[in-house]
Design an enzyme around this catalytic site. Structure first.
Site, PDB file in Angstrom:
ATOM      1  N   SER A   1      -0.458  10.841   3.726  1.00  0.00           N
ATOM      2  CA  SER A   1       0.164   9.718   4.438  1.00  0.00           C
ATOM      3  C   SER A   1       1.657   9.607   4.154  1.00  0.00           C
ATOM      4  O   SER A   1       2.119   9.907   3.048  1.00  0.00           O
ATOM      5  CB  SER A   1      -0.526   8.425   3.986  1.00  0.00           C
ATOM      6  OG  SER A   1       0.247   7.311   4.346  1.00  0.00           O
TER       7      SER A   1
ATOM      8  N   GLU B   1       3.016   6.970   3.599  1.00  0.00           N
ATOM      9  CA  GLU B   1       3.156   5.949   2.544  1.00  0.00           C
ATOM     10  C   GLU B   1       3.489   6.602   1.201  1.00  0.00           C
ATOM     11  O   GLU B   1       3.942   5.940   0.278  1.00  0.00           O
ATOM     12  CB  GLU B   1       1.856   5.159   2.395  1.00  0.00           C
ATOM     13  CG  GLU B   1       1.700   4.034   3.386  1.00  0.00           C
ATOM     14  CD  GLU B   1       2.604   2.839   3.127  1.00  0.00           C
ATOM     15  OE1 GLU B   1       2.781   2.450   1.961  1.00  0.00           O
ATOM     16  OE2 GLU B   1       3.153   2.303   4.101  1.00  0.00           O
TER      17      GLU B   1
ATOM     18  N   TYR C   1      -2.172   2.148  -2.784  1.00  0.00           N
ATOM     19  CA  TYR C   1      -2.582   3.085  -1.731  1.00  0.00           C
ATOM     20  C   TYR C   1      -1.687   4.333  -1.755  1.00  0.00           C
ATOM     21  O   TYR C   1      -2.175   5.464  -1.781  1.00  0.00           O
ATOM     22  CB  TYR C   1      -2.500   2.398  -0.365  1.00  0.00           C
ATOM     23  CG  TYR C   1      -2.724   3.339   0.792  1.00  0.00           C
ATOM     24  CD1 TYR C   1      -4.003   3.661   1.208  1.00  0.00           C
ATOM     25  CD2 TYR C   1      -1.638   3.928   1.454  1.00  0.00           C
ATOM     26  CE1 TYR C   1      -4.212   4.553   2.258  1.00  0.00           C
ATOM     27  CE2 TYR C   1      -1.841   4.819   2.496  1.00  0.00           C
ATOM     28  CZ  TYR C   1      -3.118   5.129   2.896  1.00  0.00           C
ATOM     29  OH  TYR C   1      -3.316   6.018   3.929  1.00  0.00           O
TER      30      TYR C   1
HETATM   31  O1  F7E Z   1       1.576  -2.531   8.356  1.00  0.00           O
HETATM   32  C1  F7E Z   1       4.009  -5.291   8.298  1.00  0.00           C
HETATM   33  C2  F7E Z   1       3.562  -4.679   6.975  1.00  0.00           C
HETATM   34  O2  F7E Z   1      -0.857  -2.692   7.816  1.00  0.00           O
HETATM   35  C3  F7E Z   1       2.742  -2.103   9.022  1.00  0.00           C
HETATM   36  C4  F7E Z   1      -2.123   2.721   7.396  1.00  0.00           C
HETATM   37  O3  F7E Z   1      -2.731   3.482   8.409  1.00  0.00           O
HETATM   38  O4  F7E Z   1       0.029   3.523   8.045  1.00  0.00           O
HETATM   39  C5  F7E Z   1      -0.729   2.341   7.816  1.00  0.00           C
HETATM   40  O5  F7E Z   1      -0.154   1.526   6.796  1.00  0.00           O
HETATM   41  C6  F7E Z   1       3.903  -2.990   8.659  1.00  0.00           C
HETATM   42  C7  F7E Z   1       4.044  -3.260   7.157  1.00  0.00           C
HETATM   43  O6  F7E Z   1       0.196  -0.427   8.314  1.00  0.00           O
HETATM   44  C8  F7E Z   1       1.745  -8.030   8.966  1.00  0.00           C
HETATM   45  O7  F7E Z   1       4.159  -5.364   5.879  1.00  0.00           O
HETATM   46  C9  F7E Z   1       3.889  -7.706   8.948  1.00  0.00           C
HETATM   47  O8  F7E Z   1       5.385  -3.161   6.789  1.00  0.00           O
HETATM   48  O9  F7E Z   1      -0.146  -1.998  10.142  1.00  0.00           O
HETATM   49  P1  F7E Z   1       0.108  -1.964   8.695  1.00  0.00           P
HETATM   50  P2  F7E Z   1       0.858   0.322   7.059  1.00  0.00           P
HETATM   51  O10 F7E Z   1       0.870  -0.512   5.854  1.00  0.00           O
HETATM   52  O11 F7E Z   1       2.179   0.876   7.517  1.00  0.00           O
HETATM   53  C10 F7E Z   1       0.147   4.415   6.932  1.00  0.00           C
HETATM   54  C11 F7E Z   1       0.897   5.647   7.377  1.00  0.00           C
HETATM   55  C12 F7E Z   1      -1.147   4.712   6.280  1.00  0.00           C
HETATM   56  O12 F7E Z   1      -1.361   5.792   5.747  1.00  0.00           O
HETATM   57  C13 F7E Z   1      -2.090   3.559   6.131  1.00  0.00           C
HETATM   58  O13 F7E Z   1      -3.404   4.014   5.865  1.00  0.00           O
HETATM   59  O14 F7E Z   1       3.688  -4.269   9.239  1.00  0.00           O
HETATM   60  N1  F7E Z   1       3.306  -6.516   8.637  1.00  0.00           N
HETATM   61  N2  F7E Z   1       2.957  -8.648   9.146  1.00  0.00           N
HETATM   62  C14 F7E Z   1       1.959  -6.691   8.636  1.00  0.00           C
HETATM   63  N3  F7E Z   1       0.949  -5.825   8.404  1.00  0.00           N
HETATM   64  C15 F7E Z   1      -0.320  -6.290   8.496  1.00  0.00           C
HETATM   65  N4  F7E Z   1      -1.359  -5.438   8.278  1.00  0.00           N
HETATM   66  N5  F7E Z   1      -0.577  -7.625   8.800  1.00  0.00           N
HETATM   67  C16 F7E Z   1       0.420  -8.538   9.050  1.00  0.00           C
HETATM   68  O15 F7E Z   1       0.157  -9.707   9.308  1.00  0.00           O
END
Ligand code: F7E
Length: 326
Positions: free
Chosen positions: A125, A127, A151
């Site tokens: 990832s 990440e 993660y």
């Molecule tokens: O967050 C912001 C949050 O949870 C994206 C997984 O597939 O991609 C994914 O991880 C962004 C972050 O995905 C909310 O803080 C704001 O900056 O959709 P996400 P992620 O964390 O980028 C990577 C490549 C992976 O490998 C992972 O498995 O959005 N954000 N407000 C929020 N995020 C969430 N979930 N919820 C909110 O309310």
């Protein structure tokens, strides 16, 4: 007929990958984790019931993995199973590390023992890059890894143990370093689907606000269907390797809200509020992947634009809530 074994076949990428491999003529096998509501385990692959062979399995159960791999003798193994939610990895850090790090070691051991001539794909990832960004604003195969979540840390172990096993045991084991993939099948606690689902509910009068965390985080959002093509391509190479797969475009969560609400003829500022509970103890502020290597060496490129993908998600939620596409 080639045989594929997919861990995480019930997930968003697993289900799209299974569809893709079926169209290519593969016999597809996969594992799902047992939980108490069996209907929820296979909803994304219900339409493939007669086309895939699904077993209960778990990355933490090495003997079960080994038995299955010995019986199936797959040509290709795709390890997509994980605790994939970054913020949740702060709530359940040990489970996250057990599954995403030790789990990779378990399946590598099972693979090495049961079918070492198969090819192996590890869902690494972006990440893993964490706070590291190259001077030109991109993350690529050579960017240092400075993960900022349990993660991300667990995925760094998975990445490195795959490289270690590749070299130590001469296994065809590759890493795809994938940036965010966002199909309509994405869990609705990830930000894209959460925004689209709630915006559609607001449009239909079913909700009146959208609570989010950090609106100023930037992500490189692509479509899972494009990314599963890359996974398959990676395993068709003679030599194993590591590949960044990304669109190369980045947008903030705020930009996404503006687009989605705008498409529904709403102003996001009237509905979006920040709730501390969705903020992360440490945030990855900026992601933009450089996938030049896979584009030039393997000829991969995405077919979906950001707008096409978001429009598909809007249509899908519209259909879900109102039974019609508006
Ligand atoms: O967050 C912001 C949050 O949870 C994206 C997984 O597939 O991609 C994914 O991880 C962004 C972050 O995905 C909310 O803080 C704001 O900056 O959709 P996400 P992620 O964390 O980028 C990577 C490549 C992976 O490998 C992972 O498995 O959005 N954000 N407000 C929020 N995020 C969430 N979930 N919820 C909110 O309310």
């Amino acid at each position: 007929m080639k045989k594929a074994f997919i861990t995480g076949i019930g997930g968003q990428d697993g289900s799209y990958l299974a569809e893709h491999l079926i169209t290519l003529g593969y016999e597809v096998h996969g594992i799902v984790r047992r939980n108490s509501v069996s209907e929820q385990q296979q909803t994304r692959i219900d339409h493939l019931t007669n086309k895939v062979k699904v077993y209960y399995g778990d990355l933490l159960d090495q003997s079960g993995l080994e038995r299955l791999l010995r019986e199936i003798q797959p040509d290709e193994i795709y390890n997509l199973a994980a605790q994939s939610h970054v913020r949740v990895s702060y709530d359940i850090p040990q489970f996250t590390v057990q599954t995403n790090a030790v789990g990779v070691l378990n399946i590598l051991e099972a693979y090495r023992s049961a079918c070492p001539s198969a090819k192996f794909y590890q869902a690494s990832s972006s990440e893993m890059f964490g706070s590291a960004v190259d001077e030109d604003g991109f993350q690529r195969e050579t960017t240092p890894m400075r993960p900022v979540s349990p993660y991300g840390c667990s995925k760094v172990f998975g990445f490195n143990i795959v490289r270690n096993y590749r070299h130590a045991y001469k296994l065809h084991a590759s890493n795809g370093l994938l940036i965010n993939r966002e199909p309509p099948r994405r869990g609705s606690n990830f930000v894209t689907n959460k925004v689209v689902k709630t915006a559609v509910q607001i449009k239909l009068g079913l909700a009146d606000k959208l609570e989010l965390g950090n609106l100023d985080a930037y992500r490189d959002w692509g479509h899972s269907k494009d990314y599963v093509r890359a996974m398959h391509l990676i395993l068709q190479q003679d030599e194993p390797n590591d590949w960044v797969v990304a669109t190369g475009e980045t947008r903030s969560v705020r930009d996404m809200c503006k687009y989605v609400f705008g498409k529904l003829e709403l102003n996001y500022e009237d509905y979006v509020i920040q709730n501390q509970k969705f903020l992360r103890p440490e945030e990855l502020p900026y992601l933009k992947g450089d996938s030049t290597k896979i584009r030039t060496e393997l000829g991969w490129s995405p077919e979906y634009t950001f707008e096409m993908m978001m429009d598909e998600m809007i249509e899908s939620w519209m259909y879900y809530f109102s039974g019609s596409i508006k």
